[in-house]
Write a protein that holds these residues in place. Structure first.
Motif, PDB file in Angstrom:
ATOM      1  N   GLN A 232      63.037  37.204  40.331  1.00  0.00           N
ATOM      2  CA  GLN A 232      62.178  37.401  39.161  1.00  0.00           C
ATOM      3  C   GLN A 232      62.198  38.847  38.665  1.00  0.00           C
ATOM      4  O   GLN A 232      62.390  39.109  37.475  1.00  0.00           O
ATOM      5  N   ASP A 233      62.008  39.788  39.575  1.00  0.00           N
ATOM      6  CA  ASP A 233      61.941  41.188  39.154  1.00  0.00           C
ATOM      7  C   ASP A 233      63.255  41.650  38.539  1.00  0.00           C
ATOM      8  O   ASP A 233      63.265  42.410  37.566  1.00  0.00           O
ATOM      9  N   GLU A 234      64.387  41.199  39.109  1.00  0.00           N
ATOM     10  CA  GLU A 234      65.680  41.597  38.560  1.00  0.00           C
ATOM     11  C   GLU A 234      65.882  41.025  37.161  1.00  0.00           C
ATOM     12  O   GLU A 234      66.400  41.698  36.262  1.00  0.00           O
ATOM     13  N   TYR A 235      65.441  39.771  36.948  1.00  0.00           N
ATOM     14  CA  TYR A 235      65.500  39.186  35.622  1.00  0.00           C
ATOM     15  C   TYR A 235      64.682  40.012  34.631  1.00  0.00           C
ATOM     16  O   TYR A 235      65.119  40.295  33.520  1.00  0.00           O
ATOM     17  N   LEU A 236      63.473  40.396  35.043  1.00  0.00           N
ATOM     18  CA  LEU A 236      62.596  41.161  34.155  1.00  0.00           C
ATOM     19  C   LEU A 236      63.242  42.496  33.779  1.00  0.00           C
ATOM     20  O   LEU A 236      63.170  42.929  32.619  1.00  0.00           O
ATOM     21  N   ARG A 237      63.857  43.159  34.743  1.00  0.00           N
ATOM     22  CA  ARG A 237      64.535  44.425  34.443  1.00  0.00           C
ATOM     23  C   ARG A 237      65.689  44.218  33.457  1.00  0.00           C
ATOM     24  O   ARG A 237      65.864  44.997  32.510  1.00  0.00           O
ATOM     25  N   GLN A 238      66.466  43.169  33.671  1.00  0.00           N
ATOM     26  CA  GLN A 238      67.607  42.906  32.805  1.00  0.00           C
ATOM     27  C   GLN A 238      67.167  42.534  31.393  1.00  0.00           C
ATOM     28  O   GLN A 238      67.767  42.984  30.407  1.00  0.00           O
ATOM     29  N   ILE A 239      66.122  41.719  31.279  1.00  0.00           N
ATOM     30  CA  ILE A 239      65.640  41.327  29.951  1.00  0.00           C
ATOM     31  C   ILE A 239      65.063  42.527  29.216  1.00  0.00           C
ATOM     32  O   ILE A 239      65.254  42.699  28.010  1.00  0.00           O
ATOM     33  N   ALA A 240      64.345  43.396  29.926  1.00  0.00           N
ATOM     34  CA  ALA A 240      63.809  44.612  29.303  1.00  0.00           C
ATOM     35  C   ALA A 240      64.948  45.457  28.742  1.00  0.00           C
ATOM     36  O   ALA A 240      64.870  45.970  27.615  1.00  0.00           O
ATOM     37  N   ASP A 241      66.024  45.595  29.523  1.00  0.00           N
ATOM     38  CA  ASP A 241      67.181  46.361  29.073  1.00  0.00           C
ATOM     39  C   ASP A 241      67.853  45.693  27.882  1.00  0.00           C
ATOM     40  O   ASP A 241      68.269  46.357  26.921  1.00  0.00           O
ATOM     41  N   THR A 242      67.925  44.365  27.922  1.00  0.00           N
ATOM     42  CA  THR A 242      68.544  43.603  26.829  1.00  0.00           C
ATOM     43  C   THR A 242      67.756  43.766  25.537  1.00  0.00           C
ATOM     44  O   THR A 242      68.330  43.988  24.466  1.00  0.00           O
ATOM     45  N   ILE A 243      66.433  43.659  25.621  1.00  0.00           N
ATOM     46  CA  ILE A 243      65.593  43.816  24.430  1.00  0.00           C
ATOM     47  C   ILE A 243      65.744  45.230  23.867  1.00  0.00           C
ATOM     48  O   ILE A 243      65.813  45.430  22.655  1.00  0.00           O
ATOM     49  N   GLY A 244      65.795  46.220  24.770  1.00  0.00           N
ATOM     50  CA  GLY A 244      65.923  47.605  24.331  1.00  0.00           C
ATOM     51  C   GLY A 244      67.186  47.840  23.511  1.00  0.00           C
ATOM     52  O   GLY A 244      67.183  48.638  22.565  1.00  0.00           O
TER      53      GLY A 244
END
Length: 319
Positions: free
Chosen positions: A209-221
């Motif tokens: 979960q945490d890794e997904y959240l980090r990746q999605i945050a980077d993707t949105i950025g």
């Protein structure tokens, strides 16, 4: 029964819950990780302990008789100020209103019941790591900052830490609220549009979960179009993008770019599986005016997000 033994050097955790069985389970889980644990069965005892021997983190139940977790959290902030330890709210409530209430009361993060023990351990470890980093920076300031200019620079560093989400390294909810109000006031003056995108990621595999959240945050950025656009972690599994001077059509294009980029993530990286998460986006736009408010803008975006989730996720809904 309250145990106030804070004598050794391992991190001290205060567990506050009116349910004795849950306190016992939480104690065993945290002691297994090597932490010292103190228990309190109500909010009053929690406040007494925190004023006498401050723990390193507080696991605080939201729903308790007499003094509930929200009120207790608010009073802890008033009593301890900058010395208040991180507060991880534990609640059976997962509606947006309760999440907002927890952050407004001063909670650092929250987790819902039934508790996912792996996620709880990760969150506790992350909050403790962040607290240690801030304390080390404060100690360095005290040792090395003798000139006024140096003190001001160090203070700005601490203030920045207070505005950044620990996990994703983007703006946190506190800075989101501040920035949104500032842009609202500015755009109201010039009668320009303000758009808001809320993104919810539902992860079905707690191990990643945490890794997904980090990746999605980077993707949105990477989908930002302007320097004034702000990406923030809005809630535990939600992100927000504030788009100043952006009308609805252009904001929808940004939302489509976010959704496409998230889908591309699972195509490019075999680590990620599209069956393990859904991404839903809610979007709204307005020209700020005296008859409306940032709260109404957020509520409209939340309604749009809920509709996108109701329709199965992996889609955009615009109001």
């Amino acid at each position: 029964m309250i145990n106030t033994d804070f004598e050794n050097n391992s991190p001290a955790i205060l567990v506050v819950d009116d349910e004795r069985v849950l306190r016992l389970v939480l104690r065993r889980a945290m002691e297994k990780e090597g932490y010292r644990v103190t228990e309190a069965s109500n909010g009053r005892d929690c406040l007494d302990i925190c004023q006498q021997q401050q723990p390193d983190i507080v696991l605080l139940d939201a729903m308790m008789p007499d003094l509930d977790g929200f009120s207790c959290c608010t009073q802890m902030q008033k009593l301890l100020g900058d010395n208040c330890p991180p507060i991880l709210m534990i609640t059976v409530l997962d509606d947006q209103e309760s999440v907002d209430r927890a952050f407004e009361a001063g909670a650092t993060d929250y987790i819902t019941k039934p508790i996912d023990w792996k996620i709880l351990t990760q969150r506790v470890n992350r909050l403790l790591t962040s607290r240690q980093a801030i304390e080390e920076l404060q100690q360095k300031i005290q040792r090395e900052c003798h000139l006024t200019v140096q003190m001001e620079a160090a203070t700005r560093g601490l203030q920045r830490l207070a505005t950044v989400d620990i996990l994703t390294k983007i703006a946190n909810r506190s800075y989101f609220d501040e920035y949104l109000q500032r842009e609202w006031n500015r755009l109201q003056k010039y009668e320009l549009s303000l758009s808001l995108i809320l993104c919810n990621i539902s992860v079905f595999n707690s191990d990643i979960q945490d890794e997904y959240l980090r990746q999605i945050a980077d993707t949105i950025g990477k989908c930002k179009r302007r320097g004034a656009d702000l990406i923030a972690r809005y809630a535990s599994e939600e992100f927000a993008m504030i788009l100043p001077n952006t009308q609805g059509e252009a904001a929808f294009d940004v939302a489509e770019a976010i959704l496409s980029a998230a889908k591309a993530l699972v195509t490019v990286d075999a680590t990620y599986n599209s069956d393990e998460f859904t991404l839903s986006l809610g979007l709204t736009s307005i020209i700020p005016n005296p008859e409306s408010s940032t709260e109404q803008l957020i509520q409209t975006a939340e309604k749009a997000l809920e509709q996108a989730k109701l329709e199965g996720g992996n889609r955009i809904y615009q109001i």
